[in-house]
Motif scaffolding. Structure first.
Motif, mmCIF file in Angstrom:
data_model
loop_
_atom_site.group_PDB
_atom_site.id
_atom_site.type_symbol
_atom_site.label_atom_id
_atom_site.label_comp_id
_atom_site.label_asym_id
_atom_site.label_seq_id
_atom_site.Cartn_x
_atom_site.Cartn_y
_atom_site.Cartn_z
ATOM 1 N N ASP A 48 13.702 1.842 -48.988
ATOM 2 C CA ASP A 48 12.904 1.327 -50.101
ATOM 3 C C ASP A 48 11.464 1.815 -49.986
ATOM 4 O O ASP A 48 10.814 1.641 -48.957
ATOM 5 C CB ASP A 48 12.936 -0.205 -50.113
ATOM 6 C CG ASP A 48 12.217 -0.770 -51.312
ATOM 7 O OD1 ASP A 48 12.778 -0.727 -52.418
ATOM 8 O OD2 ASP A 48 11.066 -1.266 -51.154
ATOM 9 N N ARG A 142 20.986 1.622 -37.889
ATOM 10 C CA ARG A 142 20.291 0.353 -37.656
ATOM 11 C C ARG A 142 18.935 0.554 -36.993
ATOM 12 O O ARG A 142 17.989 -0.190 -37.265
ATOM 13 C CB ARG A 142 21.151 -0.565 -36.779
ATOM 14 C CG ARG A 142 22.404 -1.071 -37.470
ATOM 15 C CD ARG A 142 23.154 -2.024 -36.554
ATOM 16 N NE ARG A 142 24.367 -2.518 -37.188
ATOM 17 C CZ ARG A 142 25.182 -3.399 -36.620
ATOM 18 N NH1 ARG A 142 24.903 -3.866 -35.410
ATOM 19 N NH2 ARG A 142 26.266 -3.800 -37.250
ATOM 20 N N LYS A 145 16.562 1.440 -39.790
ATOM 21 C CA LYS A 145 16.440 0.348 -40.755
ATOM 22 C C LYS A 145 15.635 -0.825 -40.184
ATOM 23 O O LYS A 145 14.837 -1.435 -40.894
ATOM 24 C CB LYS A 145 17.833 -0.122 -41.176
ATOM 25 C CG LYS A 145 18.685 0.948 -41.814
ATOM 26 C CD LYS A 145 18.231 1.299 -43.210
ATOM 27 C CE LYS A 145 18.753 0.329 -44.225
ATOM 28 N NZ LYS A 145 18.463 0.781 -45.612
ATOM 29 N N LEU A 146 15.841 -1.138 -38.909
ATOM 30 C CA LEU A 146 15.096 -2.229 -38.287
ATOM 31 C C LEU A 146 13.608 -1.910 -38.224
ATOM 32 O O LEU A 146 12.766 -2.792 -38.422
ATOM 33 C CB LEU A 146 15.634 -2.503 -36.881
ATOM 34 C CG LEU A 146 16.980 -3.226 -36.803
ATOM 35 C CD1 LEU A 146 17.495 -3.244 -35.371
ATOM 36 C CD2 LEU A 146 16.866 -4.652 -37.347
ATOM 37 N N LYS A 149 12.164 -2.243 -41.767
ATOM 38 C CA LYS A 149 12.034 -3.665 -42.123
ATOM 39 C C LYS A 149 10.854 -4.313 -41.421
ATOM 40 O O LYS A 149 10.078 -5.059 -42.026
ATOM 41 C CB LYS A 149 13.327 -4.398 -41.765
ATOM 42 C CG LYS A 149 13.343 -5.857 -42.205
ATOM 43 C CD LYS A 149 14.675 -6.514 -41.899
ATOM 44 C CE LYS A 149 14.684 -7.972 -42.344
ATOM 45 N NZ LYS A 149 15.990 -8.626 -42.029
ATOM 46 N N ALA A 150 10.694 -4.015 -40.128
ATOM 47 C CA ALA A 150 9.579 -4.590 -39.360
ATOM 48 C C ALA A 150 8.238 -4.131 -39.899
ATOM 49 O O ALA A 150 7.241 -4.851 -39.833
ATOM 50 C CB ALA A 150 9.715 -4.202 -37.882
ATOM 51 N N LEU A 152 7.592 -3.635 -42.989
ATOM 52 C CA LEU A 152 7.466 -4.143 -44.368
ATOM 53 C C LEU A 152 7.568 -3.048 -45.422
ATOM 54 O O LEU A 152 6.951 -3.111 -46.478
ATOM 55 C CB LEU A 152 6.156 -4.931 -44.535
ATOM 56 C CG LEU A 152 5.945 -6.098 -43.561
ATOM 57 C CD1 LEU A 152 4.602 -6.758 -43.822
ATOM 58 C CD2 LEU A 152 7.072 -7.104 -43.661
ATOM 59 N N GLY A 153 8.361 -2.018 -45.125
ATOM 60 C CA GLY A 153 8.597 -0.968 -46.112
ATOM 61 C C GLY A 153 7.470 0.043 -46.201
ATOM 62 O O GLY A 153 6.535 0.032 -45.406
#
Length: 201
Positions: A48, A142, A145-146, A149-150, A152-153
């Protein structure tokens, strides 16, 4: 880590360091990567960026070693071909793949066929569109992706591209893909990074 050492650094400074040094880290590590084998796993995952989905194409071999990665705005045959061409040109990828495992997404068969027709990919390469054969790569997604995510994009494509280069390179180092640096050997990994940048440990 810096706070533990009494050093106060603003988060924007860390951001600037990542943007400046991630591409450099990736470039300096490339010549030290172990050679990959001829069983490839290809897949793409969503990233994203400011509310819009982009596509991170990723490839590993059957040992879990990184072949390459590519962030694109499209998820079509041309993007798949561009990614495969990028993988085929990497120095640590020493041989044509014997087999390419993908999920059943429709762009892969056509991209592989076109590269075989042009001679860029061996006609003997077998394409296996079987999703469960890519479980190793699905698990490997993963890690990235982790981190996304951490963090905040992302707010723009170019900062995402630079940051992901850092994520992927550090992932390769941690997996033991660097010649002479074993998986789990944190001290050796630290020494390697210091050596390629010419700084003291």
């Amino acid at each position: 880590m810096l706070a533990e050492r009494g050093v106060s650094v603003d988060h924007t400074t860390i951001y600037r360091w990542v943007q400046r040094y991630s591409p450099e880290l990736d470039a300096r590590c490339r010549r030290h990567l172990r050679s990959t084998n001829d069983s490839w796993k290809l897949d793409e995952t969503y990233i994203d960026i400011k509310g819009r989905s982009y596509y991170l194409w990723r490839a590993i071999d059957s040992s879990g070693f990184m072949l390459d990665f590519l962030l694109t705005a499209r998820r079509d045959t041309q993007a798949a071909k561009r990614f495969l061409r990028k993988v085929l040109q990497r120095e640590h990828v020493e041989q044509f793949p014997r087999v390419i495992n993908t999920d059943k997404y429709v762009v892969y068969p056509r991209a592989i066929e076109e590269l075989q027709e042009s001679g860029e990919l061996s006609e003997e390469c077998e394409h296996r569109p079987v999703k469960y054969l890519n479980n190793l790569l699905e698990q490997d997604h993963r890690f990235v992706k982790l981190r996304v995510k951490a963090g905040l994009g992302f707010q723009d494509f170019w900062s995402a591209k630079r940051t992901i280069r850092g994520y992927e390179t550090m992932n390769a180092i941690r997996k033991g893909q660097i010649v002479g640096v074993e998986k789990g050997d944190i001290r050796s990994q630290n020494h390697f990074i210091c050596d390629i940048f010419g700084v003291a440990v």
